[in-house]
Design a protein around this motif. Structure first.
Motif, PDB file in Angstrom:
ATOM      1  N   LEU A  38       0.846  -1.194   0.000  1.00  0.00           N
ATOM      2  CA  LEU A  38       0.000   0.000   0.000  1.00  0.00           C
ATOM      3  C   LEU A  38       0.881   1.244   0.000  1.00  0.00           C
ATOM      4  N   ALA A  39       0.789   2.007  -1.069  1.00  0.00           N
ATOM      5  CA  ALA A  39       1.491   3.286  -1.146  1.00  0.00           C
ATOM      6  C   ALA A  39       0.783   4.283  -0.231  1.00  0.00           C
ATOM      7  N   PRO A  40       1.405   5.412   0.076  1.00  0.00           N
ATOM      8  CA  PRO A  40       0.741   6.423   0.896  1.00  0.00           C
ATOM      9  C   PRO A  40      -0.628   6.789   0.324  1.00  0.00           C
ATOM     10  N   GLY A  41      -1.632   6.754   1.181  1.00  0.00           N
ATOM     11  CA  GLY A  41      -2.996   7.090   0.782  1.00  0.00           C
ATOM     12  C   GLY A  41      -3.720   6.001   0.012  1.00  0.00           C
ATOM     13  N   GLU A  42      -3.087   4.878  -0.259  1.00  0.00           N
ATOM     14  CA  GLU A  42      -3.699   3.813  -1.057  1.00  0.00           C
ATOM     15  C   GLU A  42      -4.502   2.859  -0.176  1.00  0.00           C
ATOM     16  N   ARG A  43      -5.554   2.305  -0.765  1.00  0.00           N
ATOM     17  CA  ARG A  43      -6.355   1.295  -0.077  1.00  0.00           C
ATOM     18  C   ARG A  43      -6.456   0.071  -0.979  1.00  0.00           C
ATOM     19  N   ALA A  44      -6.710  -1.080  -0.345  1.00  0.00           N
ATOM     20  CA  ALA A  44      -6.891  -2.325  -1.087  1.00  0.00           C
ATOM     21  C   ALA A  44      -7.764  -3.251  -0.265  1.00  0.00           C
ATOM     22  N   THR A  45      -8.609  -3.999  -0.961  1.00  0.00           N
ATOM     23  CA  THR A  45      -9.402  -5.030  -0.298  1.00  0.00           C
ATOM     24  C   THR A  45      -8.589  -6.318  -0.337  1.00  0.00           C
ATOM     25  N   VAL A  46      -8.237  -6.788   0.852  1.00  0.00           N
ATOM     26  CA  VAL A  46      -7.278  -7.872   1.016  1.00  0.00           C
ATOM     27  C   VAL A  46      -8.004  -9.149   1.467  1.00  0.00           C
ATOM     28  N   PRO A  47      -7.875 -10.234   0.726  1.00  0.00           N
ATOM     29  CA  PRO A  47      -8.521 -11.484   1.111  1.00  0.00           C
ATOM     30  C   PRO A  47      -7.796 -12.154   2.276  1.00  0.00           C
ATOM     31  N   ILE A  74      -1.927   2.216   9.348  1.00  0.00           N
ATOM     32  CA  ILE A  74      -2.818   1.301   8.630  1.00  0.00           C
ATOM     33  C   ILE A  74      -4.122   1.179   9.399  1.00  0.00           C
ATOM     34  N   THR A  75      -5.233   1.362   8.697  1.00  0.00           N
ATOM     35  CA  THR A  75      -6.545   1.226   9.313  1.00  0.00           C
ATOM     36  C   THR A  75      -7.464   0.433   8.397  1.00  0.00           C
ATOM     37  N   VAL A  76      -8.627   0.101   8.903  1.00  0.00           N
ATOM     38  CA  VAL A  76      -9.669  -0.560   8.122  1.00  0.00           C
ATOM     39  C   VAL A  76     -10.651   0.530   7.708  1.00  0.00           C
ATOM     40  N   VAL A  77     -10.884   0.666   6.408  1.00  0.00           N
ATOM     41  CA  VAL A  77     -11.674   1.782   5.888  1.00  0.00           C
ATOM     42  C   VAL A  77     -13.063   1.837   6.510  1.00  0.00           C
ATOM     43  N   LEU A  96      -6.371   0.699   4.529  1.00  0.00           N
ATOM     44  CA  LEU A  96      -5.997   2.014   4.047  1.00  0.00           C
ATOM     45  C   LEU A  96      -4.686   2.433   4.713  1.00  0.00           C
ATOM     46  N   ASN A  97      -3.738   2.865   3.897  1.00  0.00           N
ATOM     47  CA  ASN A  97      -2.486   3.408   4.411  1.00  0.00           C
ATOM     48  C   ASN A  97      -2.658   4.917   4.561  1.00  0.00           C
ATOM     49  N   THR A  98      -2.784   5.377   5.794  1.00  0.00           N
ATOM     50  CA  THR A  98      -2.988   6.810   6.041  1.00  0.00           C
ATOM     51  C   THR A  98      -1.685   7.587   6.154  1.00  0.00           C
ATOM     52  N   ASP A  99      -0.545   6.888   6.129  1.00  0.00           N
ATOM     53  CA  ASP A  99       0.738   7.588   6.220  1.00  0.00           C
ATOM     54  C   ASP A  99       0.952   8.404   4.946  1.00  0.00           C
ATOM     55  N   PRO A 100       1.297   9.680   5.072  1.00  0.00           N
ATOM     56  CA  PRO A 100       1.455  10.521   3.874  1.00  0.00           C
ATOM     57  C   PRO A 100       2.758  10.284   3.104  1.00  0.00           C
ATOM     58  N   HIS A 101       3.704   9.506   3.686  1.00  0.00           N
ATOM     59  CA  HIS A 101       5.015   9.364   3.051  1.00  0.00           C
ATOM     60  C   HIS A 101       5.469   7.925   2.832  1.00  0.00           C
ATOM     61  N   ALA A 102       5.138   7.013   3.741  1.00  0.00           N
ATOM     62  CA  ALA A 102       5.719   5.669   3.719  1.00  0.00           C
ATOM     63  C   ALA A 102       4.796   4.642   3.072  1.00  0.00           C
ATOM     64  N   LYS A 108       2.115 -12.634   2.641  1.00  0.00           N
ATOM     65  CA  LYS A 108       1.122 -13.665   2.919  1.00  0.00           C
ATOM     66  C   LYS A 108       1.356 -14.207   4.330  1.00  0.00           C
ATOM     67  N   GLY A 109       0.296 -14.242   5.138  1.00  0.00           N
ATOM     68  CA  GLY A 109       0.391 -14.734   6.508  1.00  0.00           C
ATOM     69  C   GLY A 109       0.576 -13.663   7.557  1.00  0.00           C
ATOM     70  N   ASP A 110       0.828 -12.414   7.147  1.00  0.00           N
ATOM     71  CA  ASP A 110       0.954 -11.330   8.127  1.00  0.00           C
ATOM     72  C   ASP A 110      -0.407 -10.986   8.717  1.00  0.00           C
ATOM     73  N   ARG A 111      -0.399 -10.656   9.991  1.00  0.00           N
ATOM     74  CA  ARG A 111      -1.634 -10.248  10.659  1.00  0.00           C
ATOM     75  C   ARG A 111      -2.029  -8.856  10.180  1.00  0.00           C
ATOM     76  N   ILE A 112      -3.302  -8.705   9.773  1.00  0.00           N
ATOM     77  CA  ILE A 112      -3.748  -7.421   9.213  1.00  0.00           C
ATOM     78  C   ILE A 112      -4.927  -6.805   9.952  1.00  0.00           C
ATOM     79  N   ALA A 113      -5.650  -7.592  10.731  1.00  0.00           N
ATOM     80  CA  ALA A 113      -6.839  -7.069  11.407  1.00  0.00           C
ATOM     81  C   ALA A 113      -7.219  -8.019  12.535  1.00  0.00           C
ATOM     82  N   GLN A 114      -8.260  -7.637  13.266  1.00  0.00           N
ATOM     83  CA  GLN A 114      -8.793  -8.481  14.337  1.00  0.00           C
ATOM     84  C   GLN A 114     -10.261  -8.749  14.090  1.00  0.00           C
ATOM     85  N   LEU A 115     -10.684  -9.942  14.421  1.00  0.00           N
ATOM     86  CA  LEU A 115     -12.079 -10.345  14.280  1.00  0.00           C
ATOM     87  C   LEU A 115     -12.695 -10.446  15.670  1.00  0.00           C
TER      88      LEU A 115
END
Length: 147
Positions: A38-47, A74-77, A96-102, A108-115
């Motif tokens: 995710l580039a700065p400001g970019e979002r993606a729907t991740v399976p 990093i947040t969930v939109v 969503l990557n809210t960082d303006p620069h990074a 695959k396998g990285d933790r991305i959210a909580q259920l």
């Protein structure tokens, strides 16, 4: 000991099941089943590779991970994302990557959210001419002050 059993199926054999990191945690960690950047400001729907069967009267809510939010922005939109009891498809997380620069990358396998699994009520919505009064009344955003 678990209070509730949730049936889980995966799209691939190596997809990890949701897992609580510590006793008493409300959210179980879920992972990405693909590499994603995710580039700065970019979002993606991740399976996630997870499909769940929730009992009637329950929903799963997808929350951001606090460490990813504080360290990388990093947040969930649509936080929290809602998984209804009748849904049987793959759970996906819109990050969503809210960082303006990074730029931030996940493997695959990285933790991305909580259920978070919660009991939910079904309401009967009743139309009325006017609502009963309350202490707050119609005070909305910012009505309780700034401090």
């Amino acid at each position: 000991m678990a209070d509730l059993e949730i049936l889980v199926s995966t799209t691939e054999p190596d997809v990890p099941l949701p897992r609580y990191s510590h006793p008493g945690d409300a959210g179980a960690d879920i992972t990405t089943r693909i590499d994603v950047t995710l580039a700065p400001g970019e979002r993606a729907t991740v399976p996630t590779g997870l499909m769940i069967a929730l009992p009637d009267g329950y929903a799963a809510f997808v929350h951001p991970r606090s460490g990813l939010a504080s360290r990388h922005g990093i947040t969930v939109v649509n936080a929290p994302g809602t998984v209804d009891a009748g849904y049987r498809g793959e759970v996906a997380v819109t990050l969503l990557n809210t960082d303006p620069h990074a730029t931030v990358s996940f493997a695959k396998g990285d933790r991305i959210a909580q259920l978070v699994i919660q009991r939910v009520e079904h309401a009967a919505f009743v139309g009325v001419e006017s609502l009963p009064g309350s202490h707050r009344g119609e005070g909305g955003f910012g009505s309780t002050g700034t401090s």
